[in-house]
Design a protein around this motif. Sequence first.
Motif, short mmCIF file in Angstrom:
data_model
loop_
_atom_site.label_atom_id
_atom_site.label_comp_id
_atom_site.label_asym_id
_atom_site.label_seq_id
_atom_site.Cartn_x
_atom_site.Cartn_y
_atom_site.Cartn_z
N ILE A 15 21.31 56.36 7.84
CA ILE A 15 19.94 56.02 7.45
C ILE A 15 19.94 54.82 6.50
O ILE A 15 19.09 53.93 6.60
N GLY A 16 20.89 54.79 5.56
CA GLY A 16 20.98 53.65 4.65
C GLY A 16 21.28 52.36 5.39
O GLY A 16 20.72 51.30 5.07
N THR A 17 22.15 52.44 6.38
CA THR A 17 22.45 51.25 7.18
C THR A 17 21.21 50.77 7.91
O THR A 17 20.91 49.57 7.94
N ALA A 18 20.45 51.71 8.50
CA ALA A 18 19.24 51.34 9.24
C ALA A 18 18.22 50.65 8.34
O ALA A 18 17.53 49.72 8.77
N GLU A 19 18.13 51.10 7.09
CA GLU A 19 17.13 50.51 6.19
C GLU A 19 17.47 49.07 5.84
O GLU A 19 16.60 48.19 5.87
N PHE A 20 18.73 48.80 5.51
CA PHE A 20 19.08 47.51 4.92
C PHE A 20 19.62 46.48 5.91
O PHE A 20 19.60 45.29 5.63
N VAL A 21 20.11 46.93 7.08
CA VAL A 21 20.76 45.98 7.98
C VAL A 21 19.78 44.97 8.56
O VAL A 21 20.18 43.86 8.94
N ILE A 22 18.51 45.31 8.61
CA ILE A 22 17.52 44.41 9.18
C ILE A 22 17.47 43.08 8.42
O ILE A 22 17.14 42.04 9.01
N GLY A 41 9.96 39.61 7.89
CA GLY A 41 10.28 40.28 6.63
C GLY A 41 9.40 41.48 6.34
O GLY A 41 9.79 42.38 5.59
N PHE A 42 8.20 41.52 6.95
CA PHE A 42 7.33 42.68 6.77
C PHE A 42 7.93 43.94 7.37
O PHE A 42 7.48 45.05 7.06
N LEU A 43 8.94 43.80 8.23
CA LEU A 43 9.64 44.97 8.74
C LEU A 43 10.32 45.73 7.60
O LEU A 43 10.50 46.95 7.66
N ILE A 44 10.72 45.01 6.55
CA ILE A 44 11.34 45.62 5.38
C ILE A 44 10.27 46.24 4.48
O ILE A 44 10.40 47.37 4.02
N THR A 45 9.19 45.49 4.25
CA THR A 45 8.11 45.98 3.40
C THR A 45 7.48 47.24 3.98
O THR A 45 7.26 48.23 3.27
N THR A 137 25.11 53.78 -0.75
CA THR A 137 25.93 52.69 -1.30
C THR A 137 27.05 52.28 -0.35
O THR A 137 27.34 51.09 -0.20
N VAL A 138 27.66 53.25 0.32
CA VAL A 138 28.69 52.91 1.30
C VAL A 138 28.07 52.16 2.48
O VAL A 138 28.71 51.27 3.08
N ALA A 139 26.82 52.48 2.80
CA ALA A 139 26.13 51.73 3.85
C ALA A 139 26.02 50.26 3.49
O ALA A 139 26.17 49.38 4.35
N ASN A 140 25.82 49.98 2.20
CA ASN A 140 25.74 48.58 1.77
C ASN A 140 27.08 47.88 1.84
O ASN A 140 27.15 46.66 2.05
N ILE A 141 28.16 48.64 1.67
CA ILE A 141 29.49 48.04 1.70
C ILE A 141 29.99 47.86 3.12
O ILE A 141 30.53 46.81 3.49
N LEU A 142 29.82 48.89 3.95
CA LEU A 142 30.39 48.89 5.30
C LEU A 142 29.33 48.75 6.40
O LEU A 142 29.48 47.95 7.32
N GLY A 143 28.27 49.55 6.30
CA GLY A 143 27.30 49.60 7.37
C GLY A 143 26.53 48.31 7.56
O GLY A 143 26.40 47.81 8.69
#
Length: 393
Positions: A15-22, A41-45, A137-143
């Motif tokens: 879920i963390g990867t899905a949120e931030f990878v965009i 960018g509105f996809l993030i907002t 946090t691991v999603a931010n490092i690896l995902g």
Amino acid sequence: MPLPLIALFLAAFGIGTAEFVIAGLLPEVSVDLGVSIPTAGFLITAYAIGVAVGGPIVTLLTSRYSRRNTILALIAVFTIGQALCAIAPNYPMLMAARLLVSIGHGAFFGVAAIVATRLVAPEKAGSAVSMLLAGITVANILGVPGGTAIGNALGWRATFWAVGLLGLLSLLAIMLLLPADKPEATHERTSLSAQFKVLGRPVILLSFAIIIVAMIGQFAVFTYIAPYLITVTNVPQDFVPWLLLLFGVGSTIGVLVGGRLADWRLMPSLIGMLLALTVVYAAMALSSYHAIAMGICILLWSGLSFGFGAPVQTRILRASADAPNLASPLIPTAFNLGIALGASIGAAALDHGWGYVSLAWIGSAVSLAAAVIAVVSWNFETPAKPQAECEAV
């Protein structure tokens, strides 16, 4: 650590990867779907809004059902949502799919936090919460880097298929490892009025305030960290990702340490981390023109910024143990509200010509304010209340 927590960690990672990878895919998405990068960018907002608003609503609607089954349903929706993102023929369809996923995101962390704390002994609740946060946090490092690399090599749609596969794997892991709810926890019938009454407890209200204020400081800086480093610290643009990787490493360490501190001495640890953040932000402002010093500050900043999350969330869950179905999903709402306010306040500071260094001073000021709120809120805790409900140390 119990195996069911590992399954929940895997789901949180997906879920963390899905949120931030965009964020790393915006250029490709904008070109392929024929929209500008700001529009993309509105996809993030919109995702953040979906998490903040949809999570509590879905959690309340599903509060009468088995939490295990609710989590399975949410992960199934998440997995289907990734497939819908991957095949979206246009921007509105991609936006709709992202909103569907975001609503499940907020509800998942609300329900999973309750489940995680009940999989361990009460004195280990902080460590259980930190496992969920570690997934992000691991999603931010690896995902996120991995997903971005897949998108760059195979197209942005391939990234969503890969994240969908993560969702499927976590769904299977939860099915196999997460035990059925205990009879007394399967069909809780706490009324909606009781849920709102719990929210009125000063300990809970002030804990939400701590989250919002602390996140304002973090995202006033983090939102603009790349131009900050490039224009003020004179870090080469190609080196910025390495400093962001350092941020990810520090945040993961901070989450795990924060969980242990929550189990040890919750309130002293929480107040200590917020005061330490006050100092680190000030050091960052004073070290803005020195790359090595900034690197050290980033490591400390990320560890403390994510470390405070486990204690404050554990505190909310303890204080709302008798009626957690509204308080728990409002935790992600508080975080996302702080994120939005922090980014907006940072933008306002830059628009007024205060410069990037002012962002670190804003972080220092609001961290001190969060520490003061924490000290004030500590006074509302009384030994007479049951430990499961509101004891924080």
